[in-house]
Structures are given as structure tokens and as C-alpha cells.
Design an enzyme around this catalytic site. Structure first.
Site, mmCIF file in Angstrom:
data_model
loop_
_atom_site.group_PDB
_atom_site.id
_atom_site.type_symbol
_atom_site.label_atom_id
_atom_site.label_comp_id
_atom_site.label_asym_id
_atom_site.label_seq_id
_atom_site.Cartn_x
_atom_site.Cartn_y
_atom_site.Cartn_z
ATOM 1 N N CYS A 1 0.834 -1.203 0.000
ATOM 2 C CA CYS A 1 0.000 0.000 0.000
ATOM 3 C C CYS A 1 0.872 1.257 0.000
ATOM 4 O O CYS A 1 1.760 1.404 0.834
ATOM 5 C CB CYS A 1 -0.946 0.007 1.208
ATOM 6 S SG CYS A 1 -1.996 1.467 1.206
ATOM 7 N N ASN B 1 0.657 -9.399 -10.864
ATOM 8 C CA ASN B 1 -0.358 -8.356 -10.666
ATOM 9 C C ASN B 1 0.100 -7.040 -11.299
ATOM 10 O O ASN B 1 1.255 -6.662 -11.168
ATOM 11 C CB ASN B 1 -0.609 -8.169 -9.161
ATOM 12 C CG ASN B 1 -1.521 -6.984 -8.863
ATOM 13 O OD1 ASN B 1 -1.146 -6.084 -8.117
ATOM 14 N ND2 ASN B 1 -2.714 -6.966 -9.435
ATOM 15 N N GLY B 2 -0.849 -6.404 -11.973
ATOM 16 C CA GLY B 2 -0.592 -5.088 -12.544
ATOM 17 C C GLY B 2 -0.984 -5.013 -14.002
ATOM 18 O O GLY B 2 -0.407 -5.689 -14.846
HETATM 19 C C1 LIG Z 1 -8.990 1.507 -5.135
HETATM 20 C C2 LIG Z 1 -7.837 0.589 -4.866
HETATM 21 C C3 LIG Z 1 -7.719 -0.020 -3.628
HETATM 22 C C4 LIG Z 1 -6.657 -0.888 -3.357
HETATM 23 N N1 LIG Z 1 -6.581 -1.500 -2.135
HETATM 24 C C5 LIG Z 1 -5.593 -2.394 -1.894
HETATM 25 C C6 LIG Z 1 -5.539 -3.113 -0.664
HETATM 26 O O1 LIG Z 1 -6.384 -2.947 0.227
HETATM 27 N N2 LIG Z 1 -4.512 -3.986 -0.486
HETATM 28 C C7 LIG Z 1 -3.556 -4.201 -1.455
HETATM 29 O O2 LIG Z 1 -2.653 -5.014 -1.253
HETATM 30 N N3 LIG Z 1 -3.601 -3.547 -2.620
HETATM 31 C C8 LIG Z 1 -4.594 -2.677 -2.872
HETATM 32 N N4 LIG Z 1 -4.660 -2.054 -4.080
HETATM 33 C C9 LIG Z 1 -3.705 -2.431 -5.139
HETATM 34 C C10 LIG Z 1 -4.297 -3.519 -6.027
HETATM 35 O O3 LIG Z 1 -4.540 -4.702 -5.303
HETATM 36 C C11 LIG Z 1 -3.328 -3.862 -7.181
HETATM 37 O O4 LIG Z 1 -2.099 -4.297 -6.643
HETATM 38 C C12 LIG Z 1 -3.053 -2.667 -8.087
HETATM 39 O O5 LIG Z 1 -4.220 -1.938 -8.353
HETATM 40 C C13 LIG Z 1 -2.417 -3.119 -9.418
HETATM 41 O O6 LIG Z 1 -3.186 -4.096 -10.046
HETATM 42 P P1 LIG Z 1 -4.258 -3.734 -11.213
HETATM 43 O O7 LIG Z 1 -3.484 -3.058 -12.316
HETATM 44 O O8 LIG Z 1 -4.821 -5.055 -11.607
HETATM 45 O O9 LIG Z 1 -5.231 -2.791 -10.606
HETATM 46 C C14 LIG Z 1 -5.677 -1.147 -4.355
HETATM 47 C C15 LIG Z 1 -5.795 -0.519 -5.595
HETATM 48 C C16 LIG Z 1 -6.847 0.330 -5.864
HETATM 49 C C17 LIG Z 1 -6.944 0.976 -7.231
#
Ligand SMILES: Cc1cc2nc3c(=O)[nH]c(=O)nc-3n(C[C@H](O)[C@H](O)[C@H](O)COP(=O)(O)O)c2cc1C
Length: 325
Positions: free
Chosen positions: A96, A196-197
Site C-alpha cells: 500500500c 499483478n498489474g
Molecule cells: C482503489 C484501490 C484499492 C486498493 N486496495 C488495496 C488493498 O487494500 N490492499 C492491497 O494489497 N492492494 C490494494 N490495491 C492495489 C491492487 O490490489 C493492485 O495491486 C493494483 O491496483 C495493481 O493491479 P491492477 O493493475 O490489476 O489494478 C488497491 C488498488 C486500488 C486501485
């Protein structure tokens, strides 16, 4: 590719039990709760405990904790997570980037102190009767890239699997995720690596698997408003094609989501959370930005769906192509 697991990444403010149910119904193999403060649980905060609510119809669900004190995390795991059969694993948040989290040395800030990070992981693994997993980033910033070191420490401390969000804390959510780094991590450790990402489509999921050879995929933003993406990905892996979504089907999902939220939060709470999620459902449909504004002005469930139904009628009267994406 069939055996790869594809699931919902933790999303604070989004991956509550209602949205997770939609994700499971939409084909997710696993999901993770919103991040939960270990300290909040330790001191018995009711609001924090609410984030641990689950539903019996959910699939494989992990509870994600954040914190930095090994003793507190161990105690919380022992007293409050071990007795819970609704969680298959407990995940440690080391990714985070939010200022209010990193200022306490938690989330991605824990990566700056690999010794402490190791102690936290050891304490959790010792205390837990379930697998402990880790979600982390590449490092604090481009001058402090240490995901391989943290990954190795995690493996040594008994962490069961790693989810790498392939960006630094400095990058937050901008730029492109570095999938090559996921590949390097995969080569560096023996435990499973979840990539992830930036996976927001079946094509992107396939590309990530090809580039990284990862053991599974966690999807965050791409699943917001698209909880059916998991099924589309599976269809794509199995058949090379997938069904697109129609506006009617999207509307059905919004209805289900809204009603699940009403059950959990009441009318007002559901309206507030759906205001944040609705734009994701209609994004990509013609003229969605204007509708988003209209929905924000709506004060009841009925008003919201009047606006969305009228919008659907407008779309289909314009062109048949506009009601799918
Ligand atoms: C609105 C929001 C809330 C998120 N909350 C968390 C969380 O509580 N814990 C965590 O490990 N990552 C959190 N993330 C990160 C996501 O789990 C993920 O690692 C990141 O968005 C990249 O992946 P994506 O491109 O598939 O979104 C959050 C991301 C967003 C956009």
C-alpha cells in the site's frame, strides 16, 4: 493455461463481500478482502472487524492484514484469524502506497526495512494455522528496488506464495507495470508467484502469462465494474474467444451489486458506495461520462435505475453496436 488461477486482488473500498460475491459468480478462483488494520483488530475496533465479514457462498478467500509490529500481527492471527474457517489464507500487505499507511512504516514502507519485514513474516507464519502469503511491490523507488531480496526472505520465512504488483511505491499506480520483474521473481524463488498489474482484458491476461510464466493472476482495477472478466479470461484461454458484455447484462449486474450492498449497508450506504463503482460499470459505453454525472445527482435506488434504463434505451435507439463492448 487452463490450470492457472485468476482472482480478485485486494481493493480497499471495493472488494467488500458484495463485490467479492459478484467476482466469484463472475468466475474468480480466489479473492482477497480489503486490507484490514492489524492494530485496529488488536484494539477491538468494530469498524475494522466489519471488514472481516464474509458470505458462505464466497470461494477461496484470503484476509489481508497490514501492520508492522510482529507481536501485534502474531496475536491477531492467533486470536482472530486462526478460528476463522471462512479464510483459506492470511495475506500481508507490503504494497500500500497511501501516505497515512506508509507514515507508520506499514504497507510498502515495510519493504524499506527488510529485517523487520522478515520478522513480521516469521511471526505471522509461526502464529498461523493457515498459509501466510505476501503482496508487495518492486521496492520503495527506482533507487531501492529490492523485491528479489524480499521474495527470498519471504520464502525462507515460510511464506506460501507471493503476489507482486510490479511497480514501485513511488510510481503509485502510474506508468506500466514491469512484467519482466515478475518473470525474474518467478525464476528467483520456488514458491508460487501471482502476477499483478495492468491486466484488464483476456488478451492482457494471456500476455502476462506469456511474459512472466507466473502461477496465477490477481486483477484489481480491471475487475472494477467488470466482475465477469474472470469468466471471459477463462473462456479465452479455453476457446480463444469470449463473449462480450451487453448493456442489459451490465445493468443486471449493477442491480445485483446494488441490492447486495443494500443488504449490507442499508439504502444510504449502498447509494454512496454505488456512486463510486457505477462509473466503472458504464465506462466504455457511448456517452457514459454524462450519465455518470446524472447518477451522482440521484438520491435513491429508483432514481439511479430510471437514469440507467433511460440511458440503455437511448443507446439501443442510436445503434445496435452501442449496447455491447
Ligand atoms: C482503489 C484501490 C484499492 C486498493 N486496495 C488495496 C488493498 O487494500 N490492499 C492491497 O494489497 N492492494 C490494494 N490495491 C492495489 C491492487 O490490489 C493492485 O495491486 C493494483 O491496483 C495493481 O493491479 P491492477 O493493475 O490489476 O489494478 C488497491 C488498488 C486500488 C486501485
Amino acid at each position: 493455461m487452463k490450470s492457472k488461477k485468476v482472482g480478485l486482488a485486494p481493493l480497499a473500498g471495493v472488494s467488500d463481500l458484495s463485490f467479492r460475491r459478484l467476482a466469484f459468480e463472475g468466475g474468480a478462483d480466489f479473492a482477497v478482502t480489503e486490507m484490514v488494520s492489524a492494530k485496529g483488530l488488536y484494539y477491538g475496533s468494530g469498524k475494522t472487524q466489519d471488514l472481516m465479514a464474509t458470505h458462505p457462498e464466497e470461494g477461496d478467500l484470503s484476509l489481508q492484514l497490514f501492520g508492522h509490529e510482529p507481536e501485534i500481527l502474531a496475536k491477531v492471527v492467533e486470536d482472530q484469524v486462526n478460528p476463522r474457517e471462512d479464510f483459506v489464507a492470511v495475506d500481508l500487505n507490503m504494497g500500500c502506497p497511501a501516505p497515512k499507511i506508509v507514515k507508520n512504516g506499514e504497507g510498502s514502507a515495510l519493504m524499506k526495512d527488510s529485517l523487520l519485514a522478515g520478522r513480521v513474516m516469521r511471526a505471522m507464519v509461526r502464529a498461523s494455522n493457515k498459509p501466510v502469503t505476501l503482496k508487495f511491490r518492486l521496492g520503495w523507488d527506482k533507487d531501492h528496488i529490492n523485491y528479489l531480496e524480499i521474495g527470498r526472505i519471504a520464502q525462507e520465512e515460510g511464506i506460501a506464495s507471493l503476489t507482486l504488483h510490479a511497480r514501485t511505491r513511488e510510481a503509485m499506480y502510474s506508468g506500466k507495470a514491469d512484467w519482466e520483474a515478475i518473470r525474474k521473481l518467478k525464476d528467483h524463488v520456488k514458491i508460487p508467484v501471482i502476477g499483478n498489474g495492468d491486466v484488464d482484458s483476456p488478451e492482457a491476461a494471456k500476455a502476462m502469462l506469456e511474459v512472466t510464466a507466473c502461477d496465477g493472476i490477481a486483477i484489481g482495477r480491471g475487475a472494477m465494474g467488470h466482475p465477469f472478466l474472470f469468466r471471459q479470461i477463462k473462456e479465452y484461454f479455453e476457446k480463444g474467444t469470449y463473449r462480450v458484455m451487453t448493456y442489459d447484462r451490465v445493468l443486471e449486474l449493477v442491480r445485483r451489486h446494488y441490492d447486495l450492498e443494500i443488504r449490507e449497508r442499508g439504502e444510504r450506504g449502498a447509494l454512496l458506495i454505488m456512486r463510486t463503482q457505477l462509473p466503472c460499470y458504464i465506462e466504455g459505453f457511448f456517452g457514459a461520462a454524462k450519465v455518470r454525472k446524472e447518477v451522482n445527482g440521484a438520491g435513491t435506488r429508483e432514481e439511479v435505475f430510471d437514469i440507467l434504463s433511460a440511458y440503455g434505451d437511448r443507446l439501443s435507439s442510436l445503434s445496435k453496436d452501442l449496447v455491447q463492448r
